[in-house]
Scaffold this motif. Structure first.
Motif, PDB file in Angstrom:
ATOM      1  N   ASP A 150      12.236   8.584  -4.368  1.00  0.00           N
ATOM      2  CA  ASP A 150      11.641   7.766  -3.310  1.00  0.00           C
ATOM      3  C   ASP A 150      10.785   6.646  -3.912  1.00  0.00           C
ATOM      4  O   ASP A 150      10.868   5.490  -3.493  1.00  0.00           O
ATOM      5  CB  ASP A 150      10.814   8.648  -2.378  1.00  0.00           C
ATOM      6  CG  ASP A 150      10.198   7.859  -1.244  1.00  0.00           C
ATOM      7  OD1 ASP A 150      10.946   7.229  -0.469  1.00  0.00           O
ATOM      8  OD2 ASP A 150       8.953   7.864  -1.129  1.00  0.00           O
ATOM      9  N   TYR A 151       9.970   6.995  -4.893  1.00  0.00           N
ATOM     10  CA  TYR A 151       9.087   6.027  -5.541  1.00  0.00           C
ATOM     11  C   TYR A 151       9.868   4.884  -6.188  1.00  0.00           C
ATOM     12  O   TYR A 151       9.593   3.702  -5.967  1.00  0.00           O
ATOM     13  CB  TYR A 151       8.234   6.764  -6.581  1.00  0.00           C
ATOM     14  CG  TYR A 151       7.386   5.882  -7.461  1.00  0.00           C
ATOM     15  CD1 TYR A 151       6.315   5.174  -6.941  1.00  0.00           C
ATOM     16  CD2 TYR A 151       7.651   5.786  -8.820  1.00  0.00           C
ATOM     17  CE1 TYR A 151       5.519   4.374  -7.762  1.00  0.00           C
ATOM     18  CE2 TYR A 151       6.864   4.991  -9.642  1.00  0.00           C
ATOM     19  CZ  TYR A 151       5.803   4.293  -9.108  1.00  0.00           C
ATOM     20  OH  TYR A 151       5.025   3.507  -9.911  1.00  0.00           O
ATOM     21  N   PHE A 152      10.875   5.231  -6.980  1.00  0.00           N
ATOM     22  CA  PHE A 152      11.631   4.193  -7.675  1.00  0.00           C
ATOM     23  C   PHE A 152      12.514   3.387  -6.718  1.00  0.00           C
ATOM     24  O   PHE A 152      12.761   2.202  -6.950  1.00  0.00           O
ATOM     25  CB  PHE A 152      12.433   4.784  -8.834  1.00  0.00           C
ATOM     26  CG  PHE A 152      11.579   5.022 -10.050  1.00  0.00           C
ATOM     27  CD1 PHE A 152      11.237   3.977 -10.887  1.00  0.00           C
ATOM     28  CD2 PHE A 152      11.087   6.287 -10.333  1.00  0.00           C
ATOM     29  CE1 PHE A 152      10.424   4.180 -11.994  1.00  0.00           C
ATOM     30  CE2 PHE A 152      10.272   6.498 -11.438  1.00  0.00           C
ATOM     31  CZ  PHE A 152       9.943   5.450 -12.271  1.00  0.00           C
TER      32      PHE A 152
ATOM     33  N   LEU B 240      11.231  -3.391  -3.315  1.00  0.00           N
ATOM     34  CA  LEU B 240      10.223  -4.442  -3.449  1.00  0.00           C
ATOM     35  C   LEU B 240      10.764  -5.622  -4.248  1.00  0.00           C
ATOM     36  O   LEU B 240      10.604  -6.776  -3.858  1.00  0.00           O
ATOM     37  CB  LEU B 240       8.961  -3.889  -4.107  1.00  0.00           C
ATOM     38  CG  LEU B 240       7.918  -4.944  -4.475  1.00  0.00           C
ATOM     39  CD1 LEU B 240       7.056  -5.264  -3.269  1.00  0.00           C
ATOM     40  CD2 LEU B 240       7.074  -4.494  -5.628  1.00  0.00           C
ATOM     41  N   LEU B 241      11.414  -5.322  -5.378  1.00  0.00           N
ATOM     42  CA  LEU B 241      11.989  -6.391  -6.195  1.00  0.00           C
ATOM     43  C   LEU B 241      12.997  -7.222  -5.404  1.00  0.00           C
ATOM     44  O   LEU B 241      12.994  -8.452  -5.472  1.00  0.00           O
ATOM     45  CB  LEU B 241      12.672  -5.812  -7.429  1.00  0.00           C
ATOM     46  CG  LEU B 241      11.808  -5.541  -8.648  1.00  0.00           C
ATOM     47  CD1 LEU B 241      12.619  -4.868  -9.734  1.00  0.00           C
ATOM     48  CD2 LEU B 241      11.176  -6.816  -9.166  1.00  0.00           C
TER      49      LEU B 241
ATOM     50  N   VAL C 229       0.822  -1.205   0.000  1.00  0.00           N
ATOM     51  CA  VAL C 229       0.000   0.000   0.000  1.00  0.00           C
ATOM     52  C   VAL C 229       0.860   1.261   0.000  1.00  0.00           C
ATOM     53  O   VAL C 229       0.456   2.289  -0.526  1.00  0.00           O
ATOM     54  CB  VAL C 229      -0.936   0.027   1.245  1.00  0.00           C
ATOM     55  CG1 VAL C 229      -2.043   1.037   1.072  1.00  0.00           C
ATOM     56  CG2 VAL C 229      -1.503  -1.339   1.534  1.00  0.00           C
ATOM     57  N   GLU C 230       2.071   1.186   0.562  1.00  0.00           N
ATOM     58  CA  GLU C 230       2.898   2.387   0.700  1.00  0.00           C
ATOM     59  C   GLU C 230       3.539   2.851  -0.601  1.00  0.00           C
ATOM     60  O   GLU C 230       4.122   3.921  -0.648  1.00  0.00           O
ATOM     61  CB  GLU C 230       3.970   2.194   1.784  1.00  0.00           C
ATOM     62  CG  GLU C 230       5.091   1.241   1.424  1.00  0.00           C
ATOM     63  CD  GLU C 230       4.800  -0.211   1.776  1.00  0.00           C
ATOM     64  OE1 GLU C 230       5.699  -1.040   1.557  1.00  0.00           O
ATOM     65  OE2 GLU C 230       3.699  -0.535   2.236  1.00  0.00           O
TER      66      GLU C 230
END
Length: 199
Positions: free
Chosen positions: A154-156, A162-163, A56-57
């Protein structure tokens, strides 16, 4: 035989001439659309078993890609450039799912890299033009790229994390693919008037 050789040499010279031509200084909507299409069709729909792997974050900072006036075009153009660079970097990782079409993946990477080169030129030209039109003080006040850059970084970084956490699993890659599709779609739809013309 000699005719065939001459034909091949002519073809090679033609290819060399075309490939050495300078790229246009513009973002090409058709290429961004093609990258979106390749990413979308390189495998099937989002797997249902991966729904729980979508954190969700991770929220795409679409606001960073918008421009509400011509003074913000520089920041938005830089943000699109940064996004394309990050997409390219992210897709350099190994361990793609075997279910992905390898040919489409290679084409996707080539086109994204081309867009990075072309948008680099575009960002510089836009910035130079705006500096000519406005005073430097006004430009500094309006170029809000540092905030856009921080949000995109921050997003990337979250996508990369995550990967790694998912050990480059199919579900990890599918979440990243869905996120990239979303951000490419946003660039195509929301920036239709700001980025597609030669500057």
């Amino acid at each position: 035989m000699a005719f065939q050789r001459l034909s091949w040499i002519s073809t090679l010279l033609c290819i060399a001439q075309v490939s050495s031509m300078p790229t246009k200084c513009q973002l090409q909507r058709t290429l961004v659309a093609k990258t979106h299409n390749l990413l979308e069709t390189m495998t099937g729909p989002f797997p249902l078993q991966c729904l729980d792997d979508s954190p969700v974050e991770i929220r795409s900072p679409t606001w960073a890609l918008l421009s509400s006036n011509s003074k913000q075009d520089v920041g938005a153009a830089k943000a699109v450039y940064k996004t394309l660079m990050k997409v390219s970097s992210l897709m350099e990782n190994d361990g793609f799912p075997q279910s992905w079409d390898a040919d489409k993946l290679v084409k996707f990477q080539i086109i994204v890299d081309r867009q990075v080169e072309e948008s680099k030129c575009c960002v510089k030209r836009r910035f130079d033009l705006l500096l000519q039109i406005m005073s430097i003080k006004t430009q500094k006040e309006e170029d809000d790229f540092p905030a856009r850059d921080a949000a995109l970084t921050d997003y990337f970084e979250k996508l990369e994390k995550l990967l790694k956490e998912k050990e480059f699993s199919v579900c990890g890659w599918e979440v990243v693919r869905r996120e990239l599709l979303s951000i490419l779609q946003f660039i195509l739809v929301e920036n239709s008037n700001n980025f597609w013309l030669t500057v």
